[in-house]
Design an enzyme around this catalytic site. Sequence first.
Site, PDB file in Angstrom:
ATOM      1  N   LYS A 125       0.837  -1.338   0.057  1.00  0.00           N
ATOM      2  CA  LYS A 125       0.065   0.066  -0.106  1.00  0.00           C
ATOM      3  C   LYS A 125       0.869   1.187   0.074  1.00  0.00           C
ATOM      4  O   LYS A 125       0.525   2.473  -0.700  1.00  0.00           O
ATOM      5  CB  LYS A 125      -1.027  -0.039   1.128  1.00  0.00           C
ATOM      6  N   LYS A 204      -6.161  -8.665  -6.030  1.00  0.00           N
ATOM      7  CA  LYS A 204      -7.150  -9.123  -4.969  1.00  0.00           C
ATOM      8  C   LYS A 204      -8.391  -8.222  -5.039  1.00  0.00           C
ATOM      9  O   LYS A 204      -8.402  -6.998  -5.234  1.00  0.00           O
ATOM     10  CB  LYS A 204      -6.592  -8.866  -3.714  1.00  0.00           C
ATOM     11  N   LYS A 207     -11.908  -3.117  -1.734  1.00  0.00           N
ATOM     12  CA  LYS A 207     -12.845  -1.863  -2.176  1.00  0.00           C
ATOM     13  C   LYS A 207     -12.053  -0.793  -2.671  1.00  0.00           C
ATOM     14  O   LYS A 207     -12.846  -0.029  -3.554  1.00  0.00           O
ATOM     15  CB  LYS A 207     -13.299  -1.362  -0.622  1.00  0.00           C
TER      16      LYS A 207
HETATM   17  N1  AQP Z   1     -10.328 -10.318  -2.088  1.00  0.00           N
HETATM   18  C1  AQP Z   1     -10.543 -11.013  -0.818  1.00  0.00           C
HETATM   19  N2  AQP Z   1     -10.557 -12.393  -0.895  1.00  0.00           N
HETATM   20  C2  AQP Z   1     -10.714 -13.008   0.271  1.00  0.00           C
HETATM   21  N3  AQP Z   1     -10.743 -12.526   1.408  1.00  0.00           N
HETATM   22  C3  AQP Z   1     -10.874 -10.988   1.457  1.00  0.00           C
HETATM   23  N4  AQP Z   1     -10.953 -10.226   2.557  1.00  0.00           N
HETATM   24  C4  AQP Z   1     -11.168  -8.906   1.822  1.00  0.00           C
HETATM   25  N5  AQP Z   1     -10.896  -9.100   0.641  1.00  0.00           N
HETATM   26  C5  AQP Z   1     -10.989 -10.460   0.222  1.00  0.00           C
HETATM   27  C6  AQP Z   1     -11.353 -10.390   3.744  1.00  0.00           C
HETATM   28  O1  AQP Z   1     -12.596  -9.505   4.103  1.00  0.00           O
HETATM   29  C7  AQP Z   1     -11.996  -9.184   5.825  1.00  0.00           C
HETATM   30  C8  AQP Z   1     -12.242  -7.922   6.007  1.00  0.00           C
HETATM   31  O2  AQP Z   1     -11.326  -7.044   5.097  1.00  0.00           O
HETATM   32  P1  AQP Z   1     -11.070  -5.463   5.408  1.00  0.00           P
HETATM   33  O3  AQP Z   1     -12.184  -4.989   4.790  1.00  0.00           O
HETATM   34  O4  AQP Z   1     -10.901  -5.162   6.811  1.00  0.00           O
HETATM   35  O5  AQP Z   1      -9.854  -5.278   4.720  1.00  0.00           O
HETATM   36  P2  AQP Z   1      -9.271  -5.724   3.451  1.00  0.00           P
HETATM   37  O6  AQP Z   1      -8.738  -7.148   3.500  1.00  0.00           O
HETATM   38  O7  AQP Z   1      -8.053  -4.594   3.189  1.00  0.00           O
HETATM   39  O8  AQP Z   1     -10.502  -5.442   2.395  1.00  0.00           O
HETATM   40  P3  AQP Z   1     -10.189  -4.671   1.093  1.00  0.00           P
HETATM   41  O9  AQP Z   1     -11.487  -4.976   0.365  1.00  0.00           O
HETATM   42  O10 AQP Z   1      -9.126  -4.958   0.213  1.00  0.00           O
HETATM   43  O11 AQP Z   1     -10.293  -3.155   1.678  1.00  0.00           O
HETATM   44  P4  AQP Z   1      -9.302  -2.163   1.197  1.00  0.00           P
HETATM   45  O12 AQP Z   1      -9.378  -1.845  -0.167  1.00  0.00           O
HETATM   46  O13 AQP Z   1     -10.230  -0.748   1.765  1.00  0.00           O
HETATM   47  O14 AQP Z   1      -8.046  -2.422   1.776  1.00  0.00           O
HETATM   48  C9  AQP Z   1     -10.550  -9.921   6.055  1.00  0.00           C
HETATM   49  O15 AQP Z   1     -10.829 -11.053   6.717  1.00  0.00           O
HETATM   50  C10 AQP Z   1     -10.232 -10.176   4.466  1.00  0.00           C
HETATM   51  O16 AQP Z   1      -9.238 -11.415   4.694  1.00  0.00           O
END
Ligand code: AQP
Length: 350
Positions: A125, A204, A207
């Site tokens: 990031k 991946k 969001k």
């Molecule tokens: N692509 C993914 N595949 C499997 N698991 C996922 N998780 C997120 N994306 C995937 C799981 O969702 C949980 C919560 O995640 P989060 O919202 O706290 O943070 P993140 O993993 O950083 O999710 P994003 O969507 O990628 O958010 P941003 O873009 O804001 O960083 C976790 O258990 C994660 O494993």
Amino acid sequence: MSEKSEQTGDGGAANRRIFSGMQPSGEAHLGNYLGALRQWVKLQDDHECFFCVVDQHAITGDFSPDELPARILDLAVSFLAVGLDPEESTIFVQSDVPEHTELAWLLNAVTPVGNLERMTQYKDKSANMESIPAGLLNYPILQAADILLYRAGAVPVGEDQLQHLELTREIARKWNSRFGDLFPEPQAIRGGAGRILGLDGKAKMSKSLGNTVGILAEPPEIWDRVRTAVTDPQRVRRDDPGRPEVCNVFTLHKHFTDPELIPDIESQCRGGTRGGVDCKRILADSIDEHFQEARERAADLHARPGRIQEILEAGAQRARAEARETMNQVRERMGMTWRAAVGSGRSAAT
Ligand code: AQP
């Protein structure tokens, strides 16, 4: 993550308490559902669960203070819509429990900067940033605080979060050895779907990358998103043979489409007898059907905002009670107890 840390640890089988959180950094998507939410719903039946909208984590990335309140509420609605039950689980918002940030600060005392700098998520990031917010580096300390505050024995995590959980275990070990045993070393509960790729078929599903399909999207929006999904790059013309094993659309079919249809979808792809658009249409319909009930629950909740507030207030109250108990012990062991010194005749100078 070592094998040991998944199977043993101070949490032990007797510690049935679970903590997990999700950032309100955008709409909950298929990756969040397959990697986390789906599993949370199952776990709540035989564990004591704390599920948290971690809004203080969301400020470590791009965010808008104007949009954050609605995002927090929308994520809470998503939790409830997919089946989290406020009677069984404690569902709350992180910033309603100030002890999360207090503990995070105190855990700074035992967390080496080098360990934070080694985190893959931090490296990814921060790679293209000119100025890196300290919050991005310290994010795993707040995550450790989230978990340790409730002395959770286990944490359901996606592959991407295993490294952070290992750091949490290390922080717990260091703190315990310096200030006395208090925190269990939380075990990972795996069993999510691994790493779900976004519609670009490369990164991946995230969001913040805009490569998602929201779990509460209406059918036309689901189609709008799914239709843009990247398939096997070798498949250029409609009747070119495809390779389901490298196609993210096929991977998503395996999660959402009726299992009886999968062999046909696979062979039609290989034989080039079904076009990509048709294939995506089936996927969009499957996703639509899968989340129909969740959309109905969400609509019902949106029509009763007082109910959402009631659930989150009650969750925060339960969470605060637990958090206070832990922090009383943490403060005492770390010496934030000046009142005990009043009139004791002891001072640093004597
Ligand atoms: N692509 C993914 N595949 C499997 N698991 C996922 N998780 C997120 N994306 C995937 C799981 O969702 C949980 C919560 O995640 P989060 O919202 O706290 O943070 P993140 O993993 O950083 O999710 P994003 O969507 O990628 O958010 P941003 O873009 O804001 O960083 C976790 O258990 C994660 O494993």
